[in-house]
Structure formats: structure tokens, C-alpha cells
Design a protein around this motif. Structure first.
Motif, PDB file in Angstrom:
ATOM      1  N   ARG A 132     -19.287   2.503   4.159  1.00 61.55           N
ATOM      2  CA  ARG A 132     -18.565   3.074   3.028  1.00 61.55           C
ATOM      3  C   ARG A 132     -18.383   2.034   1.927  1.00 61.55           C
ATOM      4  O   ARG A 132     -18.467   2.342   0.735  1.00 61.55           O
ATOM      5  CB  ARG A 132     -17.206   3.593   3.492  1.00 61.55           C
ATOM      6  CG  ARG A 132     -16.451   4.375   2.430  1.00 61.55           C
ATOM      7  CD  ARG A 132     -15.154   4.922   2.972  1.00 61.55           C
ATOM      8  NE  ARG A 132     -15.362   5.766   4.143  1.00 61.55           N
ATOM      9  CZ  ARG A 132     -14.378   6.248   4.886  1.00 61.55           C
ATOM     10  NH1 ARG A 132     -13.121   5.955   4.576  1.00 61.55           N
ATOM     11  NH2 ARG A 132     -14.636   6.995   5.924  1.00 61.55           N
ATOM     12  N   ILE A 133     -18.123   0.792   2.306  1.00 64.55           N
ATOM     13  CA  ILE A 133     -17.851  -0.262   1.328  1.00 64.55           C
ATOM     14  C   ILE A 133     -19.134  -0.866   0.765  1.00 64.55           C
ATOM     15  O   ILE A 133     -19.267  -1.076  -0.447  1.00 64.55           O
ATOM     16  CB  ILE A 133     -16.971  -1.360   1.959  1.00 64.55           C
ATOM     17  CG1 ILE A 133     -15.594  -0.790   2.308  1.00 64.55           C
ATOM     18  CG2 ILE A 133     -16.840  -2.558   1.032  1.00 64.55           C
ATOM     19  CD1 ILE A 133     -14.736  -1.713   3.152  1.00 64.55           C
ATOM     20  N   TRP A 175      -9.944  -3.446   7.087  1.00 64.93           N
ATOM     21  CA  TRP A 175     -10.367  -2.737   5.882  1.00 64.93           C
ATOM     22  C   TRP A 175     -10.244  -3.642   4.663  1.00 64.93           C
ATOM     23  O   TRP A 175     -11.159  -3.731   3.844  1.00 64.93           O
ATOM     24  CB  TRP A 175      -9.518  -1.480   5.715  1.00 64.93           C
ATOM     25  CG  TRP A 175      -9.901  -0.611   4.549  1.00 64.93           C
ATOM     26  CD1 TRP A 175      -9.292  -0.567   3.341  1.00 64.93           C
ATOM     27  CD2 TRP A 175     -10.980   0.314   4.482  1.00 64.93           C
ATOM     28  NE1 TRP A 175      -9.907   0.354   2.517  1.00 64.93           N
ATOM     29  CE2 TRP A 175     -10.947   0.911   3.193  1.00 64.93           C
ATOM     30  CE3 TRP A 175     -11.959   0.721   5.383  1.00 64.93           C
ATOM     31  CZ2 TRP A 175     -11.864   1.873   2.785  1.00 64.93           C
ATOM     32  CZ3 TRP A 175     -12.878   1.681   4.974  1.00 64.93           C
ATOM     33  CH2 TRP A 175     -12.823   2.247   3.697  1.00 64.93           C
ATOM     34  N   ARG A 176      -9.119  -4.355   4.553  1.00 60.13           N
ATOM     35  CA  ARG A 176      -8.910  -5.244   3.408  1.00 60.13           C
ATOM     36  C   ARG A 176      -9.884  -6.415   3.464  1.00 60.13           C
ATOM     37  O   ARG A 176     -10.421  -6.830   2.430  1.00 60.13           O
ATOM     38  CB  ARG A 176      -7.464  -5.754   3.396  1.00 60.13           C
ATOM     39  CG  ARG A 176      -7.163  -6.640   2.193  1.00 60.13           C
ATOM     40  CD  ARG A 176      -5.673  -6.814   1.997  1.00 60.13           C
ATOM     41  NE  ARG A 176      -5.369  -7.675   0.857  1.00 60.13           N
ATOM     42  CZ  ARG A 176      -5.406  -7.298  -0.403  1.00 60.13           C
ATOM     43  NH1 ARG A 176      -5.746  -6.055  -0.705  1.00 60.13           N
ATOM     44  NH2 ARG A 176      -5.113  -8.143  -1.374  1.00 60.13           N
ATOM     45  N   ARG A 236       0.870  -1.181   0.000  1.00 58.79           N
ATOM     46  CA  ARG A 236       0.000   0.000   0.000  1.00 58.79           C
ATOM     47  C   ARG A 236       0.903   1.226   0.000  1.00 58.79           C
ATOM     48  O   ARG A 236       1.654   1.447   0.960  1.00 58.79           O
ATOM     49  CB  ARG A 236      -0.914   0.004   1.234  1.00 58.79           C
ATOM     50  CG  ARG A 236      -1.923  -1.124   1.252  1.00 58.79           C
ATOM     51  CD  ARG A 236      -2.867  -1.006   2.447  1.00 58.79           C
ATOM     52  NE  ARG A 236      -2.166  -1.134   3.705  1.00 58.79           N
ATOM     53  CZ  ARG A 236      -1.929  -2.300   4.309  1.00 58.79           C
ATOM     54  NH1 ARG A 236      -2.328  -3.431   3.762  1.00 58.79           N
ATOM     55  NH2 ARG A 236      -1.291  -2.351   5.454  1.00 58.79           N
ATOM     56  N   PRO A 237       0.851   2.036  -1.061  1.00 65.09           N
ATOM     57  CA  PRO A 237       1.785   3.166  -1.191  1.00 65.09           C
ATOM     58  C   PRO A 237       1.782   4.108   0.009  1.00 65.09           C
ATOM     59  O   PRO A 237       2.813   4.686   0.340  1.00 65.09           O
ATOM     60  CB  PRO A 237       1.307   3.873  -2.462  1.00 65.09           C
ATOM     61  CG  PRO A 237       0.621   2.808  -3.251  1.00 65.09           C
ATOM     62  CD  PRO A 237      -0.030   1.908  -2.245  1.00 65.09           C
ATOM     63  N   GLN A 238       0.638   4.271   0.660  1.00 69.52           N
ATOM     64  CA  GLN A 238       0.557   5.214   1.775  1.00 69.52           C
ATOM     65  C   GLN A 238       0.753   4.552   3.140  1.00 69.52           C
ATOM     66  O   GLN A 238       0.529   5.175   4.173  1.00 69.52           O
ATOM     67  CB  GLN A 238      -0.801   5.922   1.747  1.00 69.52           C
ATOM     68  CG  GLN A 238      -1.104   6.641   0.447  1.00 69.52           C
ATOM     69  CD  GLN A 238      -0.022   7.648   0.072  1.00 69.52           C
ATOM     70  OE1 GLN A 238       0.461   8.397   0.921  1.00 69.52           O
ATOM     71  NE2 GLN A 238       0.368   7.662  -1.195  1.00 69.52           N
ATOM     72  N   ASP A 239       1.157   3.287   3.141  1.00 70.88           N
ATOM     73  CA  ASP A 239       1.329   2.560   4.400  1.00 70.88           C
ATOM     74  C   ASP A 239       2.459   3.183   5.214  1.00 70.88           C
ATOM     75  O   ASP A 239       3.605   3.234   4.765  1.00 70.88           O
ATOM     76  CB  ASP A 239       1.646   1.088   4.099  1.00 70.88           C
ATOM     77  CG  ASP A 239       1.617   0.210   5.347  1.00 70.88           C
ATOM     78  OD1 ASP A 239       1.463   0.756   6.456  1.00 70.88           O
ATOM     79  OD2 ASP A 239       1.749  -1.017   5.205  1.00 70.88           O
ATOM     80  N   PRO A 240       2.187   3.669   6.443  1.00 67.82           N
ATOM     81  CA  PRO A 240       3.246   4.284   7.246  1.00 67.82           C
ATOM     82  C   PRO A 240       4.145   3.260   7.931  1.00 67.82           C
ATOM     83  O   PRO A 240       5.187   3.618   8.484  1.00 67.82           O
ATOM     84  CB  PRO A 240       2.456   5.092   8.287  1.00 67.82           C
ATOM     85  CG  PRO A 240       1.187   4.307   8.470  1.00 67.82           C
ATOM     86  CD  PRO A 240       0.869   3.734   7.104  1.00 67.82           C
ATOM     87  N   LEU A 241       3.758   1.981   7.925  1.00 71.92           N
ATOM     88  CA  LEU A 241       4.523   0.943   8.611  1.00 71.92           C
ATOM     89  C   LEU A 241       5.622   0.406   7.699  1.00 71.92           C
ATOM     90  O   LEU A 241       5.390   0.096   6.536  1.00 71.92           O
ATOM     91  CB  LEU A 241       3.595  -0.199   9.046  1.00 71.92           C
ATOM     92  CG  LEU A 241       2.471   0.198  10.005  1.00 71.92           C
ATOM     93  CD1 LEU A 241       1.558  -0.983  10.263  1.00 71.92           C
ATOM     94  CD2 LEU A 241       3.036   0.739  11.317  1.00 71.92           C
ATOM     95  N   ALA A 243      -4.245 -17.803   2.936  1.00 73.41           N
ATOM     96  CA  ALA A 243      -4.372 -16.835   1.844  1.00 73.41           C
ATOM     97  C   ALA A 243      -4.372 -15.419   2.413  1.00 73.41           C
ATOM     98  O   ALA A 243      -4.502 -15.208   3.620  1.00 73.41           O
ATOM     99  CB  ALA A 243      -5.664 -17.086   1.060  1.00 73.41           C
ATOM    100  N   ASP A 244      -4.238 -14.472   1.519  1.00 75.24           N
ATOM    101  CA  ASP A 244      -4.418 -13.065   1.849  1.00 75.24           C
ATOM    102  C   ASP A 244      -5.910 -12.761   1.819  1.00 75.24           C
ATOM    103  O   ASP A 244      -6.517 -12.744   0.742  1.00 75.24           O
ATOM    104  CB  ASP A 244      -3.668 -12.198   0.836  1.00 75.24           C
ATOM    105  CG  ASP A 244      -4.001 -10.713   0.970  1.00 75.24           C
ATOM    106  OD1 ASP A 244      -4.389 -10.301   2.075  1.00 75.24           O
ATOM    107  OD2 ASP A 244      -3.894  -9.997  -0.039  1.00 75.24           O
ATOM    108  N   ALA A 245      -6.497 -12.566   2.991  1.00 75.42           N
ATOM    109  CA  ALA A 245      -7.932 -12.293   3.108  1.00 75.42           C
ATOM    110  C   ALA A 245      -8.729 -13.373   2.376  1.00 75.42           C
ATOM    111  O   ALA A 245      -8.650 -14.551   2.717  1.00 75.42           O
ATOM    112  CB  ALA A 245      -8.257 -10.886   2.608  1.00 75.42           C
ATOM    113  N   LEU A 246      -9.481 -12.986   1.315  1.00 70.04           N
ATOM    114  CA  LEU A 246     -10.315 -13.938   0.585  1.00 70.04           C
ATOM    115  C   LEU A 246      -9.749 -14.240  -0.797  1.00 70.04           C
ATOM    116  O   LEU A 246     -10.482 -14.513  -1.744  1.00 70.04           O
ATOM    117  CB  LEU A 246     -11.736 -13.395   0.472  1.00 70.04           C
ATOM    118  CG  LEU A 246     -12.518 -13.421   1.799  1.00 70.04           C
ATOM    119  CD1 LEU A 246     -13.720 -12.487   1.743  1.00 70.04           C
ATOM    120  CD2 LEU A 246     -12.966 -14.829   2.130  1.00 70.04           C
TER     121      LEU A 246
END
Length: 381
Positions: A357-358, A325-326, A19-24, A293-296
């Protein structure tokens, strides 16, 4: 994406999914400290194993030594693959094993990134001890807040004499010397227990937990709250236990929806093994698909009628809503029209805002002072 400066150059590293904006960051001072120590002492010697590398920083930095990485995390292994390719290494530069795979037959240098779960550390040290020998160099690393007396005791009891380094940038190293005279015996995992009464179809049922799975010795109170209000959709063909842990939600769905296929998915290999063993202990193993897996990511779009979710809000030591969120976004993709997502979470996390929102809708099914149970429906096609 960020850059880790090593003796051999700078590495561009990222978490997964990127994620480009990921601060971690994909590395921290503990990784830096260990790499610096190895550089100052001539580097790792012989067959190298890296246990618990969180995002592949250690494996990527040491790729020239042909490391074997052992990880419980699907996301960490995916990040490692991406980081190795980004650094110009061939996929075969490192061997990526899960915590459920057989460990290497011989390990000359063992690097241990101390995990959040003391149980997982205990389990993996027991599994790796037969691969060690008196000449094996064992070095652990972690932030000071992650290393406790109990952590050092495990190294002492399973590996041998243990000491620590001075702290540097709030990180510390652990040095353990293999003692062939120790007889720690087999590890205690997995553990099983019977569920309490009063929680519907799974009352009194057996749950199996491998090391590192959340709430491995008791029923998580958030999960219990969802079990007390478990939805029943008689026409459901596929039900997903998302972030399945030991699989108790999926088991409850299997017992209350005898015609549905159950999918248990988690990014932890230990969790997926726990869910499969829980189903097997209750005679339901042929009812479900178990996948890391990654999420679903393993569930086809529009194929699920019901998704049950108790999302985590930590990534190692960091508090973050990125995982939830993901999961919610992936749930909308995986649900069939009019399919439902049921989420239990701490009231203060405000999941209803994200779900509206989703999905464009969210209703409260039940609540108490600590938890809230939410329902979102996939509208349209």
C-alpha cells in the motif's frame, strides 16, 4: 485525545505522535489510582521525581510541583512536552531527563510507573537509590498484570520494605520504605555477550545491551533471520538500522559495507546507548551516527539507500501495528530513488499488505514457518 479527571481539573492528554483515530489512551487506571492516592495524602512533598511516566499524564497532572521526569522513551518525552503545553504550563514547569542522564541529587518523593521490562526497573532503582533518604516517599503504580512477585522483590532488595495496596480497577500501588542499611551494590547493567557463529560478518562479535533493550541476553531470532539473508548493496552511501535495539543489524551493515555511513536510530535511549557501545566494542564507533528519534525523524528525505527494520508490534502492554505502519511510511520518505527497505516480521502480522500500500511493491526474500523477510523499493522520485 482524551480527558483525565484529576482533583485540580480535567486534562486533555494525547500520545505522541498524535493520531486522531487512535483508540489507545494516554493514561490508564494505574495513573488515576496514584493521583487519587496523592490527593488523599496531601500531595507529593519536596523534590519530586517521576520515573517511567508513559505519556506524561503524571508529570502533567503534577506540574505545579516542579517534577523531574525520567524516561527511556523519546515518544513519551515528546508527548509530555505537548501535554504540558496543552495544559497551559510553561516548558520549564517540568525537567525532562532520560534514563541515561544523571539522576537528581536529592529525591523526596519518587513515583514509579512500573515498566514492562523488569531489567529497566532494576537498573533505574539502582541509579536512583543514592538520591533517596530515609524520609523519601516511594510509590509505584501499575496494572495488576504488570506487578509480579519479582517486581516487589526488586523494590525490597534495592529500596527497602515493600507492601502493596488493594487492587482498584485492575490497578495496584506499591509502597516502599527506604532502608539506609541495605547494600544492594551496583546494578548489573550493561551486559555483553558474544554472537554465535554462522551469521556472517558479525559471527563471534561482541554485543552490548543496556537494561530494557529487547532480547538483552541473546540474539533475537527475527534479527538472526535477517542477518542470515543480509542484503549487500555495494554502492550504498547511507544505511539505516531503524529501531536499532543493540545495533547488531547496523554493525553487520557496517562490516559488509565499508564505504557506507550507518545511522542507528531508536525511540529508546537505552537502545541507542546499547548500539553505540556495541559499535565501540567492535571498533566501529566512528562509522555510525546514533540518535533517539520518532521513527526516521532524524534522517533527511531521500538520503538513505538501505533501511533495515525489525519493527515492534507492542506499545507497552497493547498490541498494535501503529509503530510498524509509521516506520514504513517514514522509510519511504527517507529512501533515495531505488532505495530499499528490508523488513523482518512474524508471518502472521501481514506486513506485506502495508508495504504494498505504501510502496506499491513488496517481494518476499525468504521465509520460514515463523518469520518472513520482505523487500520494498522506493520507485520514482
Amino acid at each position: 485525545m482524551n480527558r483525565l479527571v484529576t482533583a485540580s481539573g480535567e486534562l486533555e492528554l494525547t500520545r505522541f505522535p498524535h493520531r486522531p483515530q487512535d483508540p489507545l489512551r494516554a493514561w490508564d487506571a494505574a495513573d488515576e489510582y496514584l493521583l487519587r492516592h496523592l490527593d488523599e495524602t496531601g500531595g507529593p512533598q519536596g523534590a519530586l521525581a517521576v520515573l517511567g511516566d508513559r505519556w506524561g499524564a503524571l508529570t502533567t497532572a503534577l506540574a505545579a510541583h516542579g517534577p523531574v521526569q525520567i524516561s527511556d522513551s523519546f515518544l513519551a518525552r515528546s508527548a509530555t512536552r505537548e501535554n504540558l503545553l496543552r495544559a497551559g504550563h510553561e516548558p520549564a514547569a517540568a525537567t525532562l531527563l532520560t534514563t541515561r542522564d544523571a539522576p537528581p541529587e536529592r529525591v523526596d518523593t519518587l513515583l514509579v510507573r512500573v515498566p514492562k521490562s523488569l531489567a529497566l526497573l532494576e537498573d533505574q532503582l539502582h541509579r536512583l537509590r543514592p538520591s533517596l533518604h530515609p524520609g523519601t516517599v516511594v510509590v509505584g503504580t501499575g496494572m495488576v498484570k504488570e506487578i509480579h512477585t519479582s517486581t516487589l522483590r526488586l523494590f525490597e532488595e534495592i529500596i527497602g520494605p515493600t507492601r502493596t495496596s488493594p487492587a482498584m480497577k485492575k490497578a495496584r500501588l506499591i509502597f516502599a520504605t527506604h532502608d539506609p542499611s541495605l547494600g544492594p551494590g551496583p546494578g548489573p547493567w550493561p551486559l555483553g555477550y558474544s554472537l554465535p557463529e554462522g551469521i556472517g560478518a558479525v559471527s563471534g562479535r561482541t554485543v552490548v545491551n543496556h537494561a530494557g533493550v529487547f532480547c538483552s541476553d541473546r540474539l533475537d531470532i527475527g534479527t538472526r533471520f535477517l542477518l542470515e539473508h543480509l542484503p549487500r548493496l555495494p554502492g550504498a552511501r547511507r544505511i539505516v538500522d531503524l529501531g536499532c535495539g543493540n545495533g547488531v543489524l547496523g554493525l553487520a551493515a557496517a562490516l559488509t559495507h565499508p564505504d557506507a555511513e550507518i545511522v542507528c536510530t531508536d525511540e529508546s535511549y537505552q537502545a541507542v546507548a546499547s548500539a553505540e557501545d556495541t559499535f565501540r566494542a567492535n571498533g566501529q564507533a566512528d562509522r555510525a551516527v546514533f540518535t533517539a528519534a520518532d521513527a526516521l525523524g532524524s534522517v533527511a528525505p531521500g538520503s538513505a539507500d538501505l533501511i533495515l527494520n525489525n519493527p515492534p508490534f507492542h506499545s507497552h502492554q497493547a498490541t498494535t501495528d501503529a509503530t510498524a505502519w509509521r516506520m514504513f511510511q517514514e522509510a519511504r520518505r527517507a529512501l533515495a530513488p531505488d532505495g530499499e527497505l528490508w523488513v523482518v516480521g512474524n508471518r502472521h502480522l501481514g506486513y506485506h499488505v502495508k508495504l504494498r500500500r505504501i510502496f506499491g511493491n513488496c517481494s518476499t526474500v525468504a521465509g520460514n514457518p515463523k518469520f518472513v523477510l520482505l523487500r520494498a523499493v522506493r520507485r520514482g522520485r
